[in-house]
Design a protein around this motif. Structure first.
Motif, PDB file in Angstrom:
ATOM      1  N   ASN A  51      77.031  44.045  19.022  1.00 48.23           N
ATOM      2  CA  ASN A  51      76.391  43.160  19.806  1.00 48.23           C
ATOM      3  C   ASN A  51      75.055  43.100  19.338  1.00 48.23           C
ATOM      4  O   ASN A  51      74.151  43.646  19.956  1.00 48.23           O
ATOM      5  CB  ASN A  51      76.402  43.484  21.341  1.00 48.23           C
ATOM      6  N   ILE A  52      74.897  42.357  18.395  1.00 51.75           N
ATOM      7  CA  ILE A  52      73.626  42.360  17.598  1.00 51.75           C
ATOM      8  C   ILE A  52      72.468  41.709  18.096  1.00 51.75           C
ATOM      9  O   ILE A  52      71.389  42.405  18.057  1.00 51.75           O
ATOM     10  CB  ILE A  52      73.850  41.325  16.200  1.00 51.75           C
ATOM     11  N   THR A  53      72.527  40.753  19.226  1.00 51.16           N
ATOM     12  CA  THR A  53      71.326  40.250  19.998  1.00 51.16           C
ATOM     13  C   THR A  53      71.898  39.410  21.049  1.00 51.16           C
ATOM     14  O   THR A  53      73.156  39.545  21.143  1.00 51.16           O
ATOM     15  CB  THR A  53      70.491  39.313  19.084  1.00 51.16           C
ATOM     16  N   ASN A  54      70.755  38.987  21.830  1.00 46.74           N
ATOM     17  CA  ASN A  54      71.338  38.022  23.096  1.00 46.74           C
ATOM     18  C   ASN A  54      70.463  36.740  22.733  1.00 46.74           C
ATOM     19  O   ASN A  54      69.408  36.824  22.369  1.00 46.74           O
ATOM     20  CB  ASN A  54      70.772  38.772  24.488  1.00 46.74           C
ATOM     21  N   LYS A  60      62.853  33.735  28.574  1.00 48.28           N
ATOM     22  CA  LYS A  60      63.789  34.209  29.628  1.00 48.28           C
ATOM     23  C   LYS A  60      64.359  35.435  29.300  1.00 48.28           C
ATOM     24  O   LYS A  60      64.311  36.750  30.024  1.00 48.28           O
ATOM     25  CB  LYS A  60      64.874  33.338  29.543  1.00 48.28           C
ATOM     26  N   LEU A  61      64.306  35.882  27.800  1.00 53.00           N
ATOM     27  CA  LEU A  61      64.740  37.261  27.330  1.00 53.00           C
ATOM     28  C   LEU A  61      63.672  38.061  27.744  1.00 53.00           C
ATOM     29  O   LEU A  61      63.992  39.311  28.254  1.00 53.00           O
ATOM     30  CB  LEU A  61      64.866  37.249  25.921  1.00 53.00           C
ATOM     31  N   LEU A  71      56.451  43.703  24.041  1.00 54.19           N
ATOM     32  CA  LEU A  71      57.451  43.225  23.170  1.00 54.19           C
ATOM     33  C   LEU A  71      57.220  41.818  22.848  1.00 54.19           C
ATOM     34  O   LEU A  71      57.977  41.192  21.580  1.00 54.19           O
ATOM     35  CB  LEU A  71      58.926  43.397  23.794  1.00 54.19           C
ATOM     36  N   LYS A  72      56.447  41.090  23.452  1.00 53.91           N
ATOM     37  CA  LYS A  72      56.230  39.575  22.979  1.00 53.91           C
ATOM     38  C   LYS A  72      56.032  39.377  21.718  1.00 53.91           C
ATOM     39  O   LYS A  72      56.499  38.327  21.196  1.00 53.91           O
ATOM     40  CB  LYS A  72      55.180  39.081  23.904  1.00 53.91           C
ATOM     41  N   HIS A  73      54.971  39.921  21.118  1.00 54.17           N
ATOM     42  CA  HIS A  73      54.512  39.756  19.527  1.00 54.17           C
ATOM     43  C   HIS A  73      55.807  40.080  18.700  1.00 54.17           C
ATOM     44  O   HIS A  73      56.028  39.235  17.880  1.00 54.17           O
ATOM     45  CB  HIS A  73      53.396  40.555  18.866  1.00 54.17           C
ATOM     46  N   SER A  74      56.526  41.065  18.943  1.00 51.72           N
ATOM     47  CA  SER A  74      57.365  41.403  18.035  1.00 51.72           C
ATOM     48  C   SER A  74      58.804  40.489  18.257  1.00 51.72           C
ATOM     49  O   SER A  74      59.458  40.356  17.303  1.00 51.72           O
ATOM     50  CB  SER A  74      58.145  42.690  18.145  1.00 51.72           C
ATOM     51  N   PHE A  75      58.959  39.927  19.428  1.00 51.30           N
ATOM     52  CA  PHE A  75      60.014  38.863  19.641  1.00 51.30           C
ATOM     53  C   PHE A  75      59.869  37.761  18.950  1.00 51.30           C
ATOM     54  O   PHE A  75      60.661  36.987  18.483  1.00 51.30           O
ATOM     55  CB  PHE A  75      60.345  38.908  20.916  1.00 51.30           C
ATOM     56  N   TYR A  76      58.454  37.441  18.932  1.00 49.76           N
ATOM     57  CA  TYR A  76      58.006  36.059  18.383  1.00 49.76           C
ATOM     58  C   TYR A  76      58.141  36.093  16.764  1.00 49.76           C
ATOM     59  O   TYR A  76      58.107  35.126  16.142  1.00 49.76           O
ATOM     60  CB  TYR A  76      56.743  35.507  19.104  1.00 49.76           C
ATOM     61  N   THR A  77      57.727  37.321  16.795  1.00 51.75           N
ATOM     62  CA  THR A  77      57.812  37.702  14.879  1.00 51.75           C
ATOM     63  C   THR A  77      59.193  37.329  14.345  1.00 51.75           C
ATOM     64  O   THR A  77      59.272  36.964  13.089  1.00 51.75           O
ATOM     65  CB  THR A  77      56.890  38.914  14.699  1.00 51.75           C
ATOM     66  N   LEU A  78      60.191  38.130  15.015  1.00 52.93           N
ATOM     67  CA  LEU A  78      61.442  38.252  14.436  1.00 52.93           C
ATOM     68  C   LEU A  78      62.272  37.615  15.720  1.00 52.93           C
ATOM     69  O   LEU A  78      62.970  38.026  16.279  1.00 52.93           O
ATOM     70  CB  LEU A  78      61.970  39.532  14.234  1.00 52.93           C
ATOM     71  N   THR A  79      62.331  36.341  15.579  1.00 48.92           N
ATOM     72  CA  THR A  79      63.012  35.222  16.809  1.00 48.92           C
ATOM     73  C   THR A  79      64.598  35.684  16.397  1.00 48.92           C
ATOM     74  O   THR A  79      64.904  35.992  15.259  1.00 48.92           O
ATOM     75  CB  THR A  79      62.763  34.015  16.309  1.00 48.92           C
ATOM     76  N   ASN A  80      65.334  34.980  17.380  1.00 48.26           N
ATOM     77  CA  ASN A  80      66.964  35.408  17.146  1.00 48.26           C
ATOM     78  C   ASN A  80      67.333  34.387  15.980  1.00 48.26           C
ATOM     79  O   ASN A  80      68.194  34.919  14.990  1.00 48.26           O
ATOM     80  CB  ASN A  80      67.561  35.017  18.254  1.00 48.26           C
ATOM     81  N   GLU A  81      66.631  33.299  15.660  1.00 49.71           N
ATOM     82  CA  GLU A  81      67.092  32.335  14.637  1.00 49.71           C
ATOM     83  C   GLU A  81      66.912  33.132  13.391  1.00 49.71           C
ATOM     84  O   GLU A  81      67.758  33.101  12.365  1.00 49.71           O
ATOM     85  CB  GLU A  81      66.552  31.136  14.707  1.00 49.71           C
ATOM     86  N   LYS A  82      65.550  33.655  13.131  1.00 49.25           N
ATOM     87  CA  LYS A  82      65.222  34.450  12.141  1.00 49.25           C
ATOM     88  C   LYS A  82      66.076  35.650  11.649  1.00 49.25           C
ATOM     89  O   LYS A  82      66.595  35.758  10.498  1.00 49.25           O
ATOM     90  CB  LYS A  82      63.831  34.906  12.001  1.00 49.25           C
ATOM     91  N   LEU A  83      66.463  36.336  12.836  1.00 49.03           N
ATOM     92  CA  LEU A  83      67.502  37.585  12.632  1.00 49.03           C
ATOM     93  C   LEU A  83      68.702  37.124  12.058  1.00 49.03           C
ATOM     94  O   LEU A  83      69.187  37.747  11.159  1.00 49.03           O
ATOM     95  CB  LEU A  83      67.532  38.198  13.900  1.00 49.03           C
ATOM     96  N   LEU A  84      69.270  36.087  12.888  1.00 51.06           N
ATOM     97  CA  LEU A  84      70.783  35.604  12.358  1.00 51.06           C
ATOM     98  C   LEU A  84      70.596  34.817  11.043  1.00 51.06           C
ATOM     99  O   LEU A  84      71.630  35.075  10.356  1.00 51.06           O
ATOM    100  CB  LEU A  84      71.263  34.676  13.410  1.00 51.06           C
ATOM    101  N   SER A  85      69.853  34.651  10.676  1.00 47.94           N
ATOM    102  CA  SER A  85      69.799  33.813   9.281  1.00 47.94           C
ATOM    103  C   SER A  85      69.820  34.871   8.187  1.00 47.94           C
ATOM    104  O   SER A  85      70.248  34.549   6.980  1.00 47.94           O
ATOM    105  CB  SER A  85      68.281  33.126   9.303  1.00 47.94           C
ATOM    106  N   PHE A  86      69.382  36.276   8.264  1.00 43.24           N
ATOM    107  CA  PHE A  86      69.463  37.212   7.471  1.00 43.24           C
ATOM    108  C   PHE A  86      70.840  37.472   6.995  1.00 43.24           C
ATOM    109  O   PHE A  86      71.178  37.675   5.915  1.00 43.24           O
ATOM    110  CB  PHE A  86      68.945  38.617   8.199  1.00 43.24           C
ATOM    111  N   PHE A  87      71.534  37.351   8.040  1.00 41.71           N
ATOM    112  CA  PHE A  87      73.205  37.177   7.725  1.00 41.71           C
ATOM    113  C   PHE A  87      73.718  36.078   7.558  1.00 41.71           C
ATOM    114  O   PHE A  87      74.732  36.009   6.529  1.00 41.71           O
ATOM    115  CB  PHE A  87      73.822  37.768   9.019  1.00 41.71           C
ATOM    116  N   PHE A 387      65.614  46.000  16.099  1.00 44.12           N
ATOM    117  CA  PHE A 387      65.591  44.967  15.117  1.00 44.12           C
ATOM    118  C   PHE A 387      63.952  44.417  14.984  1.00 44.12           C
ATOM    119  O   PHE A 387      63.279  44.370  14.104  1.00 44.12           O
ATOM    120  CB  PHE A 387      66.469  43.978  14.851  1.00 44.12           C
ATOM    121  N   SER A 388      63.576  43.923  16.412  1.00 43.85           N
ATOM    122  CA  SER A 388      62.272  43.088  16.312  1.00 43.85           C
ATOM    123  C   SER A 388      61.107  44.147  15.973  1.00 43.85           C
ATOM    124  O   SER A 388      60.085  43.751  15.377  1.00 43.85           O
ATOM    125  CB  SER A 388      62.149  42.573  17.635  1.00 43.85           C
ATOM    126  N   THR A 389      61.140  45.488  16.629  1.00 46.16           N
ATOM    127  CA  THR A 389      59.988  46.176  16.534  1.00 46.16           C
ATOM    128  C   THR A 389      60.171  46.850  14.950  1.00 46.16           C
ATOM    129  O   THR A 389      58.979  47.046  14.234  1.00 46.16           O
ATOM    130  CB  THR A 389      60.136  47.441  17.371  1.00 46.16           C
TER     131      THR A 389
END
Length: 400
Positions: A51-54, A60-61, A71-87, A387-389
């Motif tokens: 369950n890689i992310t939400n 909202k997250l 967590l705010k800065h790390s979440f905006y640095t590696l967004t879900n879109e950017k994380l999923l694009s790795f794969f 992943f974000s931190t």
């Protein structure tokens, strides 16, 4: 002695992502892992499905986490879109399930790990390397010297993955109390006869805390999403620190089996139904409220014969039915520590820069993942933290 720009300690989700980010800008990165292979904990996530992310929107997250400001800065640095694009850039697709949980379409955590390892082609990966000491000038085990170090050794759960209390002693960084999180509960009463039965959409209470969700009976106690998510508040409310002592557990959990009915509404419904359906046995009538396989256990606990007809149930028994439907209690004697999913507590966030993950006490020392005092509920939230931190720590350490 070998020399590296950056040493990452721990090849779990946070450590691997930190090494990925660090290697994009740094010429020499080493990833140190005590197990015989990297990513062992990642392979276990989501029951092996990862369950890689939400996919909830970031605002909202963040509201789901107690540490949202950190967590705010790390979440905006590696967004879900950017994380999923790795794969996705390596050909992997994703599916979205209930509550915005994201899984690889193949439903194999190994596919996530393999792609991450592909990104580590320029990283020196040392497995079977158990870090025992980090001394001045970041000399590790008297074998490796690094300009910068990222600690991503995890918490105390899943010791088979290399996590453990000893990892907290690698630095002198201040710690908060370390506790079990997202952990099933062990009951005083033997529940083996109803093991495997699920109560759906009930309301679980502990003191003033309430969570609505499913409860699953195990051979030794209570688990399921509702119990697991409430367990964080329970664990935090008990005074203990696993670095020093085990918890002394003795409390009560109450379950509202009919959360959509008030006591008064049940009273009115029983008065009407017990007259209109007087010949119906109570075990059959309760099927409109309870899972069939749970009814025998429930009636036995409250001392009502399952074959009693509704018309023969007296006022005292009727009140006992209502009281237990609205508050069915279990005495809890322990946490099922072997099945704890996350660690509560760890490296104190007060001494970590949330914009870089660098220690404010020791320059060039960074932390990522579950070793920090960070945690969320189930549903992809904790891998999101890892992943974000990890990404932010690797990115920050590699900046010239």
């Amino acid at each position: 002695m070998e020399k590296y720009d950056i040493a990452v300690i721990g090849a779990g989700p946070a450590g691997i992502m930190a090494a990925v980010a660090a290697s994009q800008s740094s010429s020499s990165v080493v990833l140190l892992e005590k197990n015989s292979s990297p990513g062992r904990k990642l392979l276990m996530t989501g029951g092996g499905r990862c369950n890689i992310t939400n996919r909830k929107p970031i605002k909202k997250l963040l509201n789901i986490y107690p540490q949202k400001n950190f967590l705010k800065h790390s979440f905006y640095t590696l967004t879900n879109e950017k994380l999923l694009s790795f794969f996705e850039n390596r050909g992997l697709s994703f599916i979205e399930e209930d509550d915005n949980r994201i899984f690889p379409e193949t439903e194999k955590s190994g596919d996530i790990l393999n792609i991450l390892l592909d990104y580590l082609e320029d990283v020196d990966i040392r497995c079977g390397f158990d870090v025992k000491s980090i001394v001045d000038n970041f000399i590790i085990n008297d074998e490796i010297r690094a300009d910068k170090v990222i600690i991503a050794t995890g918490g105390i759960t899943y010791p088979q993955t290399g996590c453990g209390i000893e990892n907290y002693s690698l630095t002198s960084q201040p710690l908060t109390d370390v506790k079990y999180g997202l952990v099933p509960l062990i009951t005083k009463k033997d529940l083996s006869d109803i093991a495997g039965i699920t109560l759906y959409d009930v309301l679980i209470s502990y003191k003033k805390s309430k969570v609505r969700g499913n409860v699953l009976f195990s051979h030794v106690g209570l688990t399921g999403p509702g119990i697991i998510n409430l367990s964080n508040e329970i664990s935090e409310s008990i005074s203990y620190n696993l670095l020093e002592n085990e918890p002394d557990v003795n409390f009560e959990i109450a379950i509202d089996l009919c959360p959509d009915f008030s006591r008064e509404e049940l009273q009115d419904k029983f008065s009407t139904d017990f007259q209109a359906k007087g010949k119906t046995m109570i075990k059959n009538y309760l099927k409109i409220f309870l899972t069939s396989k749970f009814i025998d256990f429930f009636l036995d606990e409250i001392k009502i014969d399952e074959e009693t007809q509704l018309s023969r149930i007296d006022k005292r028994s009727k009140n006992r039915l209502i009281e237990n439907l609205k508050r069915f209690s279990f005495e809890i004697t322990d946490f099922n520590e072997d099945l704890a999913k996350v660690t509560i507590g760890g490296i104190d966030l007060k001494n970590i820069n949330p914009k870089t993950m660098e220690s404010s006490l020791t320059p060039n020392l960074y932390f990522a993942g579950e070793v920090l005092d960070l945690h969320g509920p189930t549903g992809g939230y904790n891998l999101k933290i890892a992943f974000s931190t990890g990404y932010l720590a690797g990115l920050s350490a590699s900046e010239k």
